[in-house]
Design an enzyme around this catalytic site. Structure first.
Site, PDB file in Angstrom:
ATOM      1  N   ASP A 288      37.536 -27.855 -60.268  1.00 54.39           N
ATOM      2  CA  ASP A 288      37.489 -27.631 -58.826  1.00 54.39           C
ATOM      3  C   ASP A 288      38.852 -27.109 -58.363  1.00 54.39           C
ATOM      4  O   ASP A 288      39.694 -27.841 -57.864  1.00 54.39           O
ATOM      5  CB  ASP A 288      37.120 -28.911 -58.082  1.00 54.39           C
TER       6      ASP A 288
ATOM      7  N   ASN B 142      33.125 -36.718 -54.620  1.00 57.65           N
ATOM      8  CA  ASN B 142      34.149 -37.455 -53.882  1.00 57.65           C
ATOM      9  C   ASN B 142      34.611 -36.710 -52.626  1.00 57.65           C
ATOM     10  O   ASN B 142      35.551 -37.122 -51.978  1.00 57.65           O
ATOM     11  CB  ASN B 142      35.337 -37.758 -54.801  1.00 57.65           C
TER      12      ASN B 142
ATOM     13  N   SER C  28      39.591 -43.595 -51.284  1.00 55.59           N
ATOM     14  CA  SER C  28      38.175 -43.432 -51.595  1.00 55.59           C
ATOM     15  C   SER C  28      37.391 -43.639 -50.300  1.00 55.59           C
ATOM     16  O   SER C  28      37.961 -44.029 -49.285  1.00 55.59           O
ATOM     17  CB  SER C  28      37.765 -44.454 -52.643  1.00 55.59           C
TER      18      SER C  28
ATOM     19  N   HIS D 173      47.457 -37.861 -55.850  1.00 62.38           N
ATOM     20  CA  HIS D 173      46.519 -37.096 -55.011  1.00 62.38           C
ATOM     21  C   HIS D 173      45.392 -37.951 -54.452  1.00 62.38           C
ATOM     22  O   HIS D 173      44.554 -37.462 -53.715  1.00 62.38           O
ATOM     23  CB  HIS D 173      45.945 -35.925 -55.787  1.00 62.38           C
TER      24      HIS D 173
ATOM     25  N   HIS E 222      45.226 -29.868 -54.457  1.00 59.73           N
ATOM     26  CA  HIS E 222      45.331 -30.920 -55.478  1.00 59.73           C
ATOM     27  C   HIS E 222      45.155 -30.400 -56.901  1.00 59.73           C
ATOM     28  O   HIS E 222      45.502 -31.081 -57.850  1.00 59.73           O
ATOM     29  CB  HIS E 222      44.272 -32.005 -55.242  1.00 59.73           C
TER      30      HIS E 222
ATOM     31  N   ALA F  69      43.027 -41.954 -54.986  1.00 64.66           N
ATOM     32  CA  ALA F  69      42.914 -43.292 -55.550  1.00 64.66           C
ATOM     33  C   ALA F  69      42.676 -43.218 -57.059  1.00 64.66           C
ATOM     34  O   ALA F  69      43.287 -43.952 -57.823  1.00 64.66           O
ATOM     35  CB  ALA F  69      41.785 -44.046 -54.865  1.00 64.66           C
ATOM     36  N   GLY F  70      41.806 -42.320 -57.492  1.00 67.06           N
ATOM     37  CA  GLY F  70      41.485 -42.247 -58.921  1.00 67.06           C
ATOM     38  C   GLY F  70      40.427 -43.254 -59.291  1.00 67.06           C
ATOM     39  O   GLY F  70      40.526 -44.435 -58.946  1.00 67.06           O
TER      40      GLY F  70
END
Lengths: 142, 473
Positions: free
Chosen positions: B92, B199, B372, B396, B321, B398-399
């Site tokens: 992305d 997300n 998130s 960038h 990002h 939360a992951g």
């Protein structure tokens, strides 16, 4: 009937294994697993047929190209896959493979509740195991 | 694998085997534990083996396993000896975040929150399979890929001021759509101006806490309770296809022998293929800038309609990002151009950098870190120290820590909606299943991620914001 595919844990994306007695069957089930991440495959009418033809320098690339067709048909033609028919995989003289198949499904996404989006098919942890039966493992980027 | 603790939040994987440089991870002990559970650190080591890598292979506090590079991976490469890798940018391309500030307060919108969100949901094409604006021609799409958000502004979406408040002015000048496949263009046509799923989200937020009042003021953040709008999305199918296409093209030219990971495929920056990928990536970056520019415009329309005015809706900033950029950095005392890959990382230029808007230049750039769905997000400011510590990069988001599959097993979308409602957060989504997959419990603690960034000094806290309304694709 035996299980066509199953999902495994993967932190960020989706990882699945698809099964078949033959390479063709395992590849077909992998396409259904990919589609199942976006819509309810069982609920899609079998209204439209699309011919699919892809090549690959090896089986991994062939699988990647084949699964990309599911995303491509959806994003560009709003085609929702319900089943894979007439699939044939052949080795090409001098190396590589080709695959031909017919995608059966519907191109009316508004009739369906879409629940996810597969961005890309990846080589990450991709495996193609051929013994008495075939198992393919794929991680797709969500 | 040997992991040496250098200080409270700094961990090093020393050079060994084919590694050309060490790898370094910025994390708390708690975050390190979750990073150790997947392939993140192995992937950071693989990156350290790539030709022309400078200083270190960096891993941000929110890192998790990716393809080729880890998500949260940062690496800079020498322009002559180095490489460029689609796996170092991600599928992305220019997935990113735009933040708008408003003159409204929590009180002003309280009674109209539901209506605001419902209207945004109507105006902004959201989820999967939903087309964007009226059918684009291929030639207009190519213009968009060349001009980026400038095209959007020329066509009535937003203002020139928005462009100033966007990384690269909303347009990467090296973009060239002529190396983008027909297939990528086809995927791009129906999706322009759409948010996408996964997300990606659009949130109406309120400022919950201000850490640095002076800098917050410069960024347009005046007081707690102030309403903001955050837009998180990327380059959609077009960007994904550019990544897939170039992974394949590079494989065809360079082969995959000896690669620890097929998605680590790369090309020399100065090779024809390396240059073609870079120019195509820039074009995909422009597509994503245009996307966010259009969505921001529709958000303003909704505020004008529902609240009576959209006058105060100014853009704080728009950050990428997932990107590779040519930037000047000081290496071994000498300033040089390098190609910085940020995959799931935010640029965090400190004071003085010419790339950042003039009004921010004395302070550092705004760094926008989305949490998130339904949790806090953060506004940080870039630092000078980050140049030495991470080639001017920080986290960038939360992951993830939990798979979508596991999240689906544990949560139900409707239940999450009810819980958010109890917290005073409105939710609109096209899919309950999608909501369950994005449950905040499936993510790392974003508070911990930004704390590490602040303590290490790669991005300092300015404000904490929390959602009052969430639109999920």
């Amino acid at each position: 009937m035996e299980k066509k595919y199953r999902f495994l844990n993967h932190t960020a994306d989706a990882k699945f294994q698809a099964f078949g007695r033959t390479l063709e069957e395992a590849f077909s089930n992998a396409a259904l697993a990919t589609a199942s991440l976006m819509w309810d495959v069982g609920a899609v009418a079998r209204m439209v047929k699309r011919r699919v033809c892809v090549e690959g320098r090896d089986l991994e690339q062939l699988l990647l190209h084949f699964l990309e067709e599911v995303i491509y048909a959806f994003e560009t033609q709003s085609f929702l896959l319900a089943s894979v028919e007439e699939i044939k995989i052949k080795a090409v003289k001098g190396g590589g493979f080709w695959l031909r198949a017919v995608f059966v499904g519907d191109n009316e996404p508004s009739k369906h509740r879409l629940h996810g989006e597969v961005k890309a098919v990846t080589y990450n942890e991709m495996k193609i195991e051929q013994a008495d039966s075939v198992t393919v493992q794929v991680v797709v980027d969500m | 694998m040997e992991i040496r603790q250098i200080s409270e939040f700094v961990w090093e994987i020393p050079k060994c085997g084919d590694m050309r440089v060490p790898a370094v991870l910025y994390a708390s002990a708690k975050l390190l534990e979750s990073v150790k559970r997947d392939m993140t650190l192995q992937q950071a080591r693989n990156v350290a083996c790539l030709p022309g890598i400078e200083r270190m292979s960096y891993v941000m506090p929110d890192a998790h396993q990716g393809y080729g590079f880890p998500i949260g991976g940062v690496a800079a490469f020498d322009m002559d000896r180095g490489i460029i890798s689609p796996g170092g940018v991600g599928y992305d391309i220019n997935c990113g975040v735009r933040l708008l500030r408003t003159d409204y307060t929590e009180k002003d919108v309280a009674a109209r929150r539901k209506e605001l969100l419902a209207e945004i949901f109507k105006e902004v094409p959201a989820g999967v399979g939903k087309g964007g604006i009226t059918k684009l021609s291929r030639s207009v799409l190519k213009e968009i890929l060349t001009k980026g958000a400038e095209w959007a502004v020329e066509n009535g979406y937003g203002t020139r001021e928005d462009l100033l408040m966007t990384e690269e002015g909303g347009r990467m000048k090296d973009a060239d759509p002529s190396h983008i496949s027909a297939r990528a263009l086809e995927r791009g046509i129906p999706q322009l101006g759409t948010l996408g799923a996964g997300n990606h989200f659009l949130e109406i937020q309120k400022v919950a806490h201000i850490y640095d009042e002076a800098i917050a003021k410069v960024f347009g953040i005046d007081a707690e309770g102030q309403i903001l709008v955050m837009i998180h999305c990327g380059s959609r199918g077009l960007g994904h296809q550019v990544a897939s296409d170039y992974i394949e093209k590079m494989e065809n030219v360079f082969g995959i022998k000896g690669l620890p990971d097929r998605e680590l495929i790369n090309a020399p920056i100065r090779s024809p293929l390396g240059e073609q990928y870079y120019k195509s990536m820039c074009a995909a970056v422009n597509y994503a800038f245009t996307n966010r520019q259009m969505i921001a415009h529709w958000v303003r329309d909704v505020f004008a309609k529902v609240m009576g005015s959209s006058k105060g809706l100014r853009q704080v900033y728009d950050v990428c990002h997932n990107v590779a950029k040519v930037e000047k950095h000081v290496i071994n005392g000498k300033e040089r151009e390098v190609c910085v890959h940020r995959k799931g990382a935010t640029r965090s230029f400190g004071p003085g950098r010419p790339e950042i808007p003039e009004v921010y230049r004395a302070y550092g750039q705004p760094v926008i870190i989305p949490g998130s769905m339904g949790t806090a997000s953060y506004l940080l400011v870039g630092t000078r120290e980050a140049e030495d510590l991470s080639f001017s990069s920080t986290a960038h988001g939360a992951g993830r820590v939990m798979s979508r599959h596991e999240a689906l097993r544990r949560f139900r979308g409707e239940q999450i909606r009810d819980e958010l409602e109890k917290k005073g957060i409105e939710l609109q989504s096209t899919s309950w299943k999608g909501v369950a997959e994005e449950a905040s419990a499936a993510y790392k603690d974003v508070d911990e991620v930004v704390r590490v960034s602040h303590e290490v000094g790669i991005g300092r806290l300015v404000a904490r914001v929390v959602p009052v309304g969430v639109m999920k694709g």
